[in-house]
Design an enzyme around this catalytic site. Structure first.
Site, PDB file in Angstrom:
ATOM      1  N   ARG A  89       0.636  -1.256  -0.025  1.00  0.00           N
ATOM      2  CA  ARG A  89       0.037   0.052   0.028  1.00  0.00           C
ATOM      3  C   ARG A  89       0.923   1.327   0.148  1.00  0.00           C
ATOM      4  O   ARG A  89       0.426   2.320  -0.496  1.00  0.00           O
ATOM      5  CB  ARG A  89      -0.848   0.071   1.298  1.00  0.00           C
ATOM      6  CG  ARG A  89      -2.102  -0.932   1.173  1.00  0.00           C
ATOM      7  CD  ARG A  89      -3.151  -0.546   2.500  1.00  0.00           C
ATOM      8  NE  ARG A  89      -4.183  -1.318   1.910  1.00  0.00           N
ATOM      9  CZ  ARG A  89      -5.387  -0.856   2.860  1.00  0.00           C
ATOM     10  NH1 ARG A  89      -5.283   0.018   3.559  1.00  0.00           N
ATOM     11  NH2 ARG A  89      -6.775  -1.772   2.532  1.00  0.00           N
ATOM     12  N   LYS A 120       4.492   2.342  -1.190  1.00  0.00           N
ATOM     13  CA  LYS A 120       5.835   2.322  -1.824  1.00  0.00           C
ATOM     14  C   LYS A 120       6.314   3.672  -2.614  1.00  0.00           C
ATOM     15  O   LYS A 120       7.487   3.905  -2.378  1.00  0.00           O
ATOM     16  CB  LYS A 120       5.824   1.373  -2.576  1.00  0.00           C
ATOM     17  CG  LYS A 120       4.594   1.361  -3.589  1.00  0.00           C
ATOM     18  CD  LYS A 120       4.568  -0.299  -4.210  1.00  0.00           C
ATOM     19  CE  LYS A 120       3.219  -0.316  -5.018  1.00  0.00           C
ATOM     20  NZ  LYS A 120       2.907  -1.597  -5.744  1.00  0.00           N
ATOM     21  N   THR A 121       5.342   4.360  -3.128  1.00  0.00           N
ATOM     22  CA  THR A 121       5.760   5.566  -4.016  1.00  0.00           C
ATOM     23  C   THR A 121       5.183   6.860  -3.192  1.00  0.00           C
ATOM     24  O   THR A 121       5.503   7.674  -3.904  1.00  0.00           O
ATOM     25  CB  THR A 121       5.283   5.429  -5.343  1.00  0.00           C
ATOM     26  OG1 THR A 121       3.902   5.212  -5.331  1.00  0.00           O
ATOM     27  CG2 THR A 121       5.762   4.225  -5.969  1.00  0.00           C
ATOM     28  N   LYS A 136       0.885  17.183 -13.998  1.00  0.00           N
ATOM     29  CA  LYS A 136       0.893  18.558 -13.636  1.00  0.00           C
ATOM     30  C   LYS A 136       2.235  19.290 -14.121  1.00  0.00           C
ATOM     31  O   LYS A 136       2.577  20.676 -14.283  1.00  0.00           O
ATOM     32  CB  LYS A 136       0.753  18.662 -11.858  1.00  0.00           C
ATOM     33  CG  LYS A 136       0.889  20.077 -11.455  1.00  0.00           C
ATOM     34  CD  LYS A 136       0.556  20.333 -10.066  1.00  0.00           C
ATOM     35  CE  LYS A 136       0.594  21.619  -9.619  1.00  0.00           C
ATOM     36  NZ  LYS A 136       0.369  21.899  -8.079  1.00  0.00           N
ATOM     37  N   TYR A 192     -20.241  11.931 -40.106  1.00  0.00           N
ATOM     38  CA  TYR A 192     -21.042  13.382 -39.700  1.00  0.00           C
ATOM     39  C   TYR A 192     -22.187  12.724 -38.564  1.00  0.00           C
ATOM     40  O   TYR A 192     -22.201  11.415 -38.362  1.00  0.00           O
ATOM     41  CB  TYR A 192     -21.312  13.964 -40.592  1.00  0.00           C
ATOM     42  CG  TYR A 192     -22.178  13.084 -41.943  1.00  0.00           C
ATOM     43  CD1 TYR A 192     -23.614  12.780 -41.566  1.00  0.00           C
ATOM     44  CD2 TYR A 192     -21.735  12.887 -43.051  1.00  0.00           C
ATOM     45  CE1 TYR A 192     -24.256  11.907 -42.495  1.00  0.00           C
ATOM     46  CE2 TYR A 192     -22.287  11.910 -43.988  1.00  0.00           C
ATOM     47  CZ  TYR A 192     -23.389  11.635 -43.693  1.00  0.00           C
ATOM     48  OH  TYR A 192     -24.210  10.957 -44.517  1.00  0.00           O
ATOM     49  N   HIS A 238     -35.626   4.823 -39.022  1.00  0.00           N
ATOM     50  CA  HIS A 238     -35.798   6.037 -38.050  1.00  0.00           C
ATOM     51  C   HIS A 238     -35.987   5.809 -36.868  1.00  0.00           C
ATOM     52  O   HIS A 238     -37.010   6.346 -36.492  1.00  0.00           O
ATOM     53  CB  HIS A 238     -36.618   7.096 -38.887  1.00  0.00           C
ATOM     54  CG  HIS A 238     -35.999   7.418 -40.224  1.00  0.00           C
ATOM     55  ND1 HIS A 238     -34.892   8.031 -40.756  1.00  0.00           N
ATOM     56  CD2 HIS A 238     -36.794   7.373 -41.523  1.00  0.00           C
ATOM     57  CE1 HIS A 238     -34.645   8.330 -42.128  1.00  0.00           C
ATOM     58  NE2 HIS A 238     -36.009   7.840 -42.446  1.00  0.00           N
ATOM     59  N   GLU A 293     -29.344  -0.952 -44.851  1.00  0.00           N
ATOM     60  CA  GLU A 293     -28.079  -0.642 -44.422  1.00  0.00           C
ATOM     61  C   GLU A 293     -27.126  -1.557 -43.574  1.00  0.00           C
ATOM     62  O   GLU A 293     -25.993  -1.411 -43.744  1.00  0.00           O
ATOM     63  CB  GLU A 293     -28.525   0.883 -43.481  1.00  0.00           C
ATOM     64  CG  GLU A 293     -29.040   1.885 -44.470  1.00  0.00           C
ATOM     65  CD  GLU A 293     -28.172   2.510 -45.278  1.00  0.00           C
ATOM     66  OE1 GLU A 293     -26.807   2.189 -45.360  1.00  0.00           O
ATOM     67  OE2 GLU A 293     -28.406   3.242 -46.191  1.00  0.00           O
ATOM     68  N   ASN A 337     -47.152   9.573 -29.869  1.00  0.00           N
ATOM     69  CA  ASN A 337     -48.454   8.635 -29.858  1.00  0.00           C
ATOM     70  C   ASN A 337     -48.235   7.354 -30.808  1.00  0.00           C
ATOM     71  O   ASN A 337     -47.787   7.433 -31.850  1.00  0.00           O
ATOM     72  CB  ASN A 337     -49.871   9.292 -30.061  1.00  0.00           C
ATOM     73  CG  ASN A 337     -49.927  10.132 -29.071  1.00  0.00           C
ATOM     74  OD1 ASN A 337     -49.804  10.302 -27.793  1.00  0.00           O
ATOM     75  ND2 ASN A 337     -50.756  11.332 -29.614  1.00  0.00           N
ATOM     76  N   ARG A 364     -53.641  10.495 -30.960  1.00  0.00           N
ATOM     77  CA  ARG A 364     -53.948   9.041 -30.830  1.00  0.00           C
ATOM     78  C   ARG A 364     -54.896   8.523 -31.877  1.00  0.00           C
ATOM     79  O   ARG A 364     -54.634   7.486 -32.542  1.00  0.00           O
ATOM     80  CB  ARG A 364     -54.237   8.727 -29.573  1.00  0.00           C
ATOM     81  CG  ARG A 364     -54.112   7.018 -29.188  1.00  0.00           C
ATOM     82  CD  ARG A 364     -53.881   7.029 -27.618  1.00  0.00           C
ATOM     83  NE  ARG A 364     -53.025   7.785 -27.306  1.00  0.00           N
ATOM     84  CZ  ARG A 364     -51.614   7.238 -27.188  1.00  0.00           C
ATOM     85  NH1 ARG A 364     -51.285   5.988 -27.741  1.00  0.00           N
ATOM     86  NH2 ARG A 364     -50.857   7.823 -26.496  1.00  0.00           N
ATOM     87  N   ASP A 404     -62.712   8.047 -29.577  1.00  0.00           N
ATOM     88  CA  ASP A 404     -62.526   8.065 -30.924  1.00  0.00           C
ATOM     89  C   ASP A 404     -61.433   7.165 -31.560  1.00  0.00           C
ATOM     90  O   ASP A 404     -61.397   6.803 -32.718  1.00  0.00           O
ATOM     91  CB  ASP A 404     -62.537   9.683 -31.328  1.00  0.00           C
ATOM     92  CG  ASP A 404     -61.549  10.267 -30.768  1.00  0.00           C
ATOM     93  OD1 ASP A 404     -60.857   9.913 -29.725  1.00  0.00           O
ATOM     94  OD2 ASP A 404     -61.413  11.658 -30.979  1.00  0.00           O
TER      95      ASP A 404
END
Length: 548
Positions: free
Chosen positions: A67, A69-70, A141, A251, A309, A361, A447, A471, A501
């Site tokens: 854990r 060392k550096t 840095k 694109y 689409h 495609e 819808n 709808r 409707d």
């Protein structure tokens, strides 16, 4: 200040040791002193290289199971001091600190460890790298004087530049490497934060799930899909979206828009699919392929969807892929031209030969046989993708000034979840067709009205009314788009009917049964209209708005 800086001492401490020995030999060939830690030092010595242990540099042994060392002034002082600052030079000289001109570090595989099934919490914590990010940040840095190498992919370019410049690296390269190092540590920290945020109560027995999943089982070909039945994980307190760029696209949705593809690095899903043949994928291809794959993933049995689409032209199920494909194509062969195809099973030669007759495609599936690839290979521009499925947990959408985040809509219903609202109960065939239509409707822009039927016992769309402001218009448009007879079909509505409707338009088209969420103030009027028309109606109690 010189643009090029010589590298005299390099500190190497890596988890991923691929390419390490060759890179270190390259550095050694320029007279660079190698300093290293633990397993990295051993790997270099085993390859015959002269390496100084970090403990020789610091005068302090590695401790606490590695854990520490550096994390030492000799290391960070050697990295951080500015070579053009007289006070800095005097300070490191006073304390016997020598310069470190290059830092080569890649980090503990934290996310890979955290993703292991049944991984213990202690193992997750132990794989949080402390020294590595600290060295990367220190070197980045001080990029004016220090080169920081944070990825294996940088080894060859660094050696090439040093070879061309007598062991030196240029300012632009050091700046580029510094930016990459900061991106690496940012992504690493984000991965840690996101992982720990999802752990409800850490203990020594392992990760504890904070959501619940149950399976829907049954004899129906539509059964066997996982659905969410418990509360999902809370939305994160901070949204973290960090993903490396995988590819620049020609694109975006239109030629005047720039675009790129970014990946989560999982190797899963559309973003990480393997392209086996065909032209370069476009932005629109990827969007449609994702919609296509999401739709066919709803079905545990063989299913094919043709998307244009992001809306389905046709969806079919079958005993074989070719059978399911023919049903999907039959629903709207005109709109299918130039679309994309999603298939949730291995594509065989027979199915591929049929697909090759149509201009599309792209095609995506989990696997293709050799015969299938040969058949599709005749269409050189056709994009063929093989993918490993990914489970989407959250959907992120950017709006001006911020982001919206929601859970992925994974709610599915089966026969036991439905309420019959009309006097007439649906027949078994109508019920099966309605559940199929409901799953398709979930993937149609609101819808949305979807007409469907059973053909030989397998689901097939007949007409799709997508993205209408009314709808009623969606019901009429779905009927207009039908290439197959509508008489005797069923219909699914992604949200309730605000007035009778819309239902009347569906009945006029020829449908005999309807599945819808219910919940309108005028549900009683709508149900009364269904009874008057002799229709069966079931309610799900769940809506599936899809606004794009």
């Amino acid at each position: 200040m010189s643009d090029f800086k010589v590298v005299q001492r390099a500190l190497l401490s890596v988890t991923d040791k691929s390419g390490l020995v060759e890179f270190a030999k390259g550095l050694s060939g320029f007279g660079v002193e190698l300093v290293s830690t633990g397993g990295t030092a051993k790997a270099l010595r085993d390859a015959g290289l002269v390496v100084k242990d970090i403990s020789e540099l610091t005068g302090f042994p590695e401790m606490l199971d590695g854990r520490v060392k550096t994390l030492h002034p000799v290391v960070h002082g050697g990295i951080l001091h500015r070579r053009e600052d007289a006070a800095h030079v005097a300070a490191v000289k006073e304390h016997g600190i020598g310069p470190i001109d290059m830092v080569v570090v890649n980090l503990y595989a934290f996310e890979k460890t955290a993703a292991k099934p049944g991984v213990a919490f202690e193992e997750i914590v132990e794989n949080i790298d402390i020294g590595g990010p600290s060295m990367l940040r220190s070197a980045a840095k001080n990029f004016e004087d220090v080169a920081v190498v944070s990825g294996v992919d940088e080894y060859a370019p660094v050696i090439e530049e040093m070879a061309a410049n007598a062991g030196k690296l240029g300012y632009e390269t050091r700046w580029r490497l510094a930016k990459k190092a900061f991106a690496v540590t940012a992504a690493y920290d984000a991965g840690i934060a996101s992982t720990l945020e999802g752990i409800a109560a850490p203990d020594r027995s392992g990760l504890q799930p904070s959501g619940a999943l149950a399976s829907v089982r049954g004899a129906s070909p539509l059964a066997g899909i996982e659905r969410a039945v418990g509360a999902g994980v809370e939305m994160p307190s901070t949204l973290r979206v960090i993903a490396p760029r995988k590819a620049a696209l020609r694109y975006g949705e239109n030629p005047h828009q720039k675009a790129a593809l970014y990946t989560d690095g999982s190797g899963l899903g559309i973003a990480n699919a393997e392209q086996l043949q065909g032209k370069e994928l476009s932005y629109n291809n990827l969007v449609d392929l994702d919609a296509c794959w999401a739709l066919v993933s709803e079905f545990p049995s063989t299913a094919v969807a043709i998307i244009k689409h992001t809306n389905p032209c046709g969806v079919g199920m079958g005993a074989t892929v070719v059978e399911a494909y023919k049903r999907a194509l039959e629903a709207d062969p005109v709109s299918a031209f130039g679309g994309v195809i999603g298939i949730n099973r291995t594509v065989d030669g027979e199915a591929a030969a049929e697909i090759a007759k149509l201009f599309v495609e792209a095609v995506v599936a989990p696997e293709f046989t050799a015969e299938a690839l040969a058949a599709l290979g005749a269409k050189k521009n056709l994009r063929v993708l093989r993918l490993k499925p990914a489970k989407v947990e959250r959907v992120v959408k950017q709006i001006s000034g911020g982001y919206l985040v929601q859970d992925e809509d994974r709610m599915l219903v089966g026969a036991d979840d439905l309420t019959v609202a009309t006097s007439r109960e649906p027949s078994a065939e109508e019920l099966e067709a309605m559940i199929f239509a409901w799953r398709v409707c979930k993937h149609v822009k609101s819808n949305a009205i979807v007409y469907a039927r059973l053909d030989g016992g397998f689901g097939q769309t007949v007409g799709v009314g997508a993205g209408q402001m009314s709808r009623v218009d969606a019901a009429k448009f779905g009927a207009v788009k039908a290439a197959l007879p509508l008489k005797g079909t069923v219909a699914a509505s992604d949200a309730f009917f605000p007035f009778p409707d819309g239902l009347e338009a569906i009945a006029e088209a020829g449908a005999t049964a309807v599945i819808q969420p219910g919940g309108s103030m005028r549900d009683a009027e709508v149900v009364a209209a269904a009874d008057r028309l002799g229709m069966a109606m079931v309610m799900t109690g769940v809506r599936h708005f899809r606004h794009g």
